[in-house]
Motif scaffolding. Structure first.
Motif: not given
Length: 110
Positions: A32-40
């Motif tokens: 779906f073309g998703g990617r983490f921008l902010v995580h943890g």
């Protein structure tokens, strides 16, 4: 228009199920073309109360974000997180590159 999945994780917890969720989530995002921008990230609270942390995942558009969240692959692993972390998740559409908050204010004044 870009869309985002945003999660406010109030009780982050490195439970083994959560670690499995983290190991498997990227494969659910890729189609779906998703990617983490902010995580943890450590949050710096400037106003109000914000227990926990935030996760932001970017998608090409809202249909892609919905497709990911509703996909069998993601639904299969979702419980690994929600069984152990209290929080809220939402999908939201971003604003376009020409967005002008002053125009929004003017429209609201009318």
């Amino acid at each position: 228009m870009t869309a985002y999945a945003v999660a406010h994780l109030k009780t982050p917890n490195p439970h083994p199920d959560v670690l499995e969720y983290l190991e498997r989530i990227q494969a659910t995002l890729d189609p779906f073309g998703g990617r983490f921008l902010v995580h943890g990230a450590q949050v710096e609270v400037r106003e109000g109360d914000w227990p926990g942390t935030i996760v932001i995942i970017g998608f090409p558009d809202l249909d892609a974000a919905r497709g990911w969240y509703d996909s069998p692959a993601y639904q299969d692993i979702l419980h690994l997180r929600t069984d152990h972390i209290d929080g809220a998740a939402l999908l939201v559409e971003g604003v376009g590159p020409d967005y002008d908050p002053a125009k929004t204010a003017a429209a609201l004044r009318r």
